[in-house]
Design an enzyme around this catalytic site. Sequence first.
Site: not given
Length: 666
Positions: A499, A497, A114, A487, A346, A365, A45, A362-363, A492, A168
């Site tokens: 089923t 990825w 201004k 999970t 839930r 997710d 300014e 054991g993964g 995915e 300003c």
Amino acid sequence: MNEYGFVRVTCAAIRTSVGNPTANCREIIGVLGQVADSDVVLFPELAVTGYTCGDLFGQVALLKAGIEGTLRIAEATRGREQLVVVGLPLPLTNSLYNAAVAISDGEVLGIVPKQFIPNYKEFYESRWFSSANGGEPKEVDFGGRTVPFGIDLLFRANRRLVVGIEICEDLWMPIPPSSVQAIAGATLLLNLSASNETIGKSQYRHDLVVGQSGRCIAAYAYSSAGPTESTTDLVFGGHCLLAENGRLLAESSRVGDGHPIRRDSYFITQDVDVEKLESDRRSTTSFDDCLKYVSPFRHVEFTLSSMMTGLKRFVTGTPFVPVEGPELHRRCAEIFGIQCAGLAKRIESLPKGTPLNLGISGGLDSTLALLVAVKTCDMLGLDRRTIQGTTMPGFGTTARTRNNALQLMEQLGIGNETIDISGLALKTFQELKHAPFGVDAGELDLESFRKALAEVPRERRHDLTFENVQARLRTFILMSKGFVIGTGDLSELALGWSTYNGDQMSMYNPNGSIPKTLVKFLVEYAAREEFEAGPVRETLLSIVGTTISPELLPASKGGEIEQSTEDVLGPYELHDFILFNAVRCGFAPEKILFLSGFAEFTKPYPRELIETTLKTFYRRFFTQQFKRSCLPDGPKVGSVSLSPRGDWRMPSDGDAHEWLRWANRG
């Protein structure tokens, strides 16, 4: 400005000689010589004269020298396709205005006065300046040339970038002029300021700039006068800030920040993403509802160079992962909190005592889902054995993942059970008369079948039926037991990825909007921050270090994982980078590829791999939408969700042709 909508912005604070426009303009021109590659350069300014001139603003000599100096600045920009904005006291008829002068390619484009003149506490601006209210002349004579003047000016470049200017105090008001400018289309907002430093003011100033950029879905650039202004009564900090849609991009040093006080001219430069701002505004459909409150603006056209090179902007390669620093713990607690709150509601809606079934592989997710379930049960005062963990080893399960699953369930004190699905899978193959990898299951017993599978060469181990049967059996077993916690993660879901009617399905999935890179980070974070050194931490870190795999194909003869998801799809880090930029930002594949060249990934990736992964992402994202169209319930946690009931509605038979044209051209 480049083809992807990036605009390079510089915010500068100059060494000020109070009341000496010749010296100040020399400093301004010197800065311009250092930022020739910037598209927009903003100065403080009244930078041409100095903000603290006091009653000298009533002197014709100062006002005349200010105009002459500004014309010299304009001449210094000749031949440069760049917008430069400087502050100047401008006499007009019976008034004096605190004004911002917009300059490009040797010409004064327009002047914005201004609107809000402070006259309280340490400020006395109305002693010299008039407030602009829209009733001023629409044009003024400036150096012998008629230029637009007024509070209704916007500056438009290349028919794309629209710039609004305020000064300003304007920002401190309940409805800043920049709010109206943004509604009228401005995506870059500039503030020329002279803000003095007092205790705690810098944080409020920071919050104003960042907050206004978020409210306006705009980039907001702020340049303030520095400590070489007069210090008779006040000290000015030289604070420069640049924010974009609620996020600070860059901030300069300032007086009182603990660093050496700078008395020279200095600046910050960053590239703002106008294309992203446009996309964000389009997706915020309520934004244009404010248009009814806005009067028409005049647009002043100018041109920006399209020769911008490189990218002056931090691009994270892991946009979903919290940044290390003071906010890390709070952010992780917030993520877990949202997941737990969703699952708790839930659980409360279920009949009392309902077991919570969870498949533990054991993964990563299933581990994150288990940690959320444990935290939720603790929060609700439920016995952890309400959680019924089931590990279901199959033909691809390795000793490492099986042991990790068993140990984690035992260490966290949940109910646990092991059901080997291999026999059920073999029976299914026999009933289907299916020969996995060409192996005739026929009358083979389980041991003979395993041995036959082990002899199949790795390159022949491609059989979706073999994989899907195992995935669906696991879901069948879990759902036969009752309520199932899902999970599957966001990455995915994006890639399909999973089923269909297998691991895609559950009764409630707390992981549904958590991408794979964040899953991995959260599990590692929990291991190090939520558990002391000991068995639980060791197990969690072992899970973090395990190759990501669905473990649906037979393990190697040495018992190691043969099926690496990332070997098939490409690195999840790249997929999550693409996912964020494609879904959250709406970027075209070409822009994502451009950004990947500047992104800070956890490790370098060859260009060929990035391109291959990008093609894989788009092909699968389109063909696998049918799996996302019937997702189970689950909470939105971050800024991206693919729930068909929430953020993402897409036809299952959409065509990816336009998104893959770049690849076909290559």
